[in-house]
Design an enzyme around this catalytic site. Structure first.
Site, PDB file in Angstrom:
ATOM      1  N   HIS A   1      63.803  28.049  67.450  1.00  0.00           N
ATOM      2  CA  HIS A   1      63.158  27.183  68.443  1.00  0.00           C
ATOM      3  C   HIS A   1      62.995  27.859  69.808  1.00  0.00           C
ATOM      4  CE1 HIS A   1      62.933  23.518  71.070  1.00  0.00           C
ATOM      5  NE2 HIS A   1      62.280  23.032  70.036  1.00  0.00           N
TER       6      HIS A   1
ATOM      7  N   SER B   1      62.890  23.382  62.030  1.00  0.00           N
ATOM      8  CA  SER B   1      62.210  22.190  62.539  1.00  0.00           C
ATOM      9  C   SER B   1      60.803  22.016  61.986  1.00  0.00           C
ATOM     10  CB  SER B   1      62.166  22.228  64.063  1.00  0.00           C
ATOM     11  OG  SER B   1      61.465  23.359  64.525  1.00  0.00           O
TER      12      SER B   1
ATOM     13  N   LYS C   1      67.432  13.302  68.331  1.00  0.00           N
ATOM     14  CA  LYS C   1      66.703  13.230  67.065  1.00  0.00           C
ATOM     15  C   LYS C   1      67.392  12.211  66.147  1.00  0.00           C
ATOM     16  CE  LYS C   1      64.331  17.282  68.271  1.00  0.00           C
ATOM     17  NZ  LYS C   1      64.370  18.697  68.533  1.00  0.00           N
TER      18      LYS C   1
ATOM     19  N   ASP D   1      71.808  26.132  65.689  1.00  0.00           N
ATOM     20  CA  ASP D   1      71.137  25.000  66.332  1.00  0.00           C
ATOM     21  C   ASP D   1      70.913  23.947  65.246  1.00  0.00           C
ATOM     22  OD1 ASP D   1      69.188  23.204  67.242  1.00  0.00           O
ATOM     23  OD2 ASP D   1      68.243  24.704  68.531  1.00  0.00           O
TER      24      ASP D   1
ATOM     25  N   ASN E   1      61.312  12.358  65.022  1.00  0.00           N
ATOM     26  CA  ASN E   1      62.567  12.957  64.553  1.00  0.00           C
ATOM     27  C   ASN E   1      63.696  11.929  64.468  1.00  0.00           C
ATOM     28  OD1 ASN E   1      61.383  15.619  64.607  1.00  0.00           O
ATOM     29  ND2 ASN E   1      61.541  15.500  66.828  1.00  0.00           N
TER      30      ASN E   1
ATOM     31  N   HIS F   1      68.076  19.458  63.727  1.00  0.00           N
ATOM     32  CA  HIS F   1      67.466  18.659  62.657  1.00  0.00           C
ATOM     33  C   HIS F   1      68.410  18.417  61.480  1.00  0.00           C
ATOM     34  CE1 HIS F   1      63.558  18.752  64.612  1.00  0.00           C
ATOM     35  NE2 HIS F   1      63.940  19.944  65.027  1.00  0.00           N
TER      36      HIS F   1
ATOM     37  N   GLU G   1      68.517  28.313  63.369  1.00  0.00           N
ATOM     38  CA  GLU G   1      68.559  26.866  63.175  1.00  0.00           C
ATOM     39  C   GLU G   1      69.260  26.605  61.840  1.00  0.00           C
ATOM     40  OE1 GLU G   1      64.793  24.805  63.880  1.00  0.00           O
ATOM     41  OE2 GLU G   1      64.208  26.378  65.266  1.00  0.00           O
TER      42      GLU G   1
HETATM   43  C1  LIG Z   1      64.216  19.431  69.749  1.00  0.00           C
HETATM   44  C2  LIG Z   1      64.947  20.723  69.589  1.00  0.00           C
HETATM   45  C3  LIG Z   1      65.771  21.212  70.599  1.00  0.00           C
HETATM   46  C4  LIG Z   1      65.841  20.585  71.965  1.00  0.00           C
HETATM   47  O1  LIG Z   1      66.534  19.382  71.972  1.00  0.00           O
HETATM   48  P1  LIG Z   1      66.244  18.325  73.132  1.00  0.00           P
HETATM   49  O2  LIG Z   1      67.468  17.496  73.162  1.00  0.00           O
HETATM   50  O3  LIG Z   1      65.008  17.588  72.750  1.00  0.00           O
HETATM   51  O4  LIG Z   1      66.076  19.120  74.408  1.00  0.00           O
HETATM   52  C5  LIG Z   1      66.496  22.335  70.341  1.00  0.00           C
HETATM   53  N1  LIG Z   1      66.409  22.993  69.166  1.00  0.00           N
HETATM   54  C6  LIG Z   1      65.613  22.555  68.186  1.00  0.00           C
HETATM   55  C7  LIG Z   1      65.566  23.309  66.899  1.00  0.00           C
HETATM   56  C8  LIG Z   1      64.848  21.419  68.367  1.00  0.00           C
HETATM   57  O5  LIG Z   1      64.031  21.008  67.395  1.00  0.00           O
END
Ligand SMILES: *Cc1c(COP(=O)(O)O)cnc(C)c1O
Length: 339
Positions: free
Chosen positions: A101, A147, A195, A172, A16, A175, A143
């Protein structure tokens, strides 16, 4: 772009690190410089772990997101499980996109609110469920860039529905941040720094009063140690690079677009391109075939994705060269050719 498996260098098309920042020499130097102040924070930010870089980063994040204030967390997961229970509780309701997620689900469960999912990006289903809210507050969770599929949520339309029905929208952006240019009117927006930002940590941005409340109420903020200085140094440097070099995200998406065109796939909305192969065994075979050709694309299988949708989740980075993408195109054409 690079990975090592059993001592062999591979070109990675499954991490990522969309902007290619994780291995940027400026990031490594910033982490090293900050590490001279200590390897760890030593305590919660409420005790002695509040390095000044925390505040500098929060100011930058809020400005980049166009929201009044920001709060850093130890990770994106910790942000979701801390923030969601501060927005709703028992007697309230949460409506989650069915593909949201795992950590949004965890935060939702911890809140004690009643949880329902709505069809992926389905505004009609969402509106019907919003209309059925009887009492209590309703929080909608989605999101921004999904993802595992790489598609975008219709955020403007979702916010309009939420306003009409008196619900709150929280997104969220794990990405999307730094990669995808997308209008986002949601009042509360979280994301990760692990990421595209290439470091580690999580954050939430929102109204000042809400961000202030988190300092005393978000359990995953209060009862956990602050981020180590090296990580803060890297985050701060990444935010500088993202602001100064805004075309990096576009480079990653351009690689994805060229790849999709070569394979006859629909144009991508982000640097994430799923190739859904269905059967798990086939996903594993294709992944092995790519690895034999020096390319790392791990197979993603249920329960991470719905049953029957095992896939290669291919991600592109600003650090990839055109020739890397050409190698991937040629290898996948071989996989897809009828035997
Ligand atoms: C990776 C991810 C998270 C968590 O983030 P981290 O910093 O790795 O704990 C949260 N939401 C989504 C959509 C993710 O892909």
């Amino acid at each position: 772009g690079q990975a090592v498996r059993q001592g062999r260098a591979l070109i990675s098309f499954c991490d990522n690190d969309y902007l290619g920042l994780a291995h940027d020499p400026r990031m490594i130097a910033a982490a090293q410089a900050a590490a001279t102040e200590g390897a760890g924070a030593g305590a919660s930010r409420l005790v002695t772990g509040d390095h000044p870089l925390n505040h500098a980063i929060e100011t930058k994040l809020a400005a980049m997101k166009g929201l009044p204030a920001a709060r850093l967390f130890g990770s994106g997961y910790l942000a979701n499980i801390g923030v969601i229970p501060c927005l709703v509780g028992p007697g309230d309701r949460i409506l989650l996109d069915e593909l949201a997620h795992a950590c949004m689900h965890s935060g939702a469960k911890l809140s004690g609110a009643a949880i329902e999912t709505f069809g992926h990006n389905d505004l009609v289903d969402l509106d019907e469920k919003l209309a059925a809210t009887t009492s209590g507050q309703c929080l909608v969770l989605t999101e921004t860039v999904f993802s595992m599929d790489g598609d975008l949520a219709p955020l403007d339309a979702m916010q309009a529905l939420c306003e009409r029905r008196g619900a709150w929208l929280m997104t969220d952006d794990a990405h999307g941040f730094g990669v995808v240019q997308q209008s986002n009117p949601a009042p509360v927006q979280m994301g990760t720094l692990s990421k595209a930002v290439g470091a580690y940590g999580g954050y939430v941005c929102g109204p000042q009063s809400f961000i202030d409340l988190l300092v005393s109420r978000a359990r995953s903020f209060v009862y956990t140690t602050g981020l180590p200085p090296a990580v803060l140094g890297a985050i701060d440097q990444a935010l500088e690079i993202i602001a100064a070099e805004p075309d990096r995200g576009g480079r990653a998406i351009a690689h994805a677009a060229r790849f999709c065109q070569a394979l006859g796939l629909p144009a991508p909305q982000s640097p994430i391109v799923p190739i859904i192969v269905g059967a798990e065994t086939r996903a594993l075979e294709w992944s092995a075939e790519l690895e034999a050709r020096g390319l790392l694309v791990t197979a993603i299988r249920p329960p991470t994705v719905p049953d029957g949708t095992a896939r290669l989740r291919i991600t592109f980075s600003a650090a990839h060269k055109d020739s890397d993408v050409d190698t991937l195109i040629a290898a996948l054409k071989t996989c897809m050719a009828p035997a």
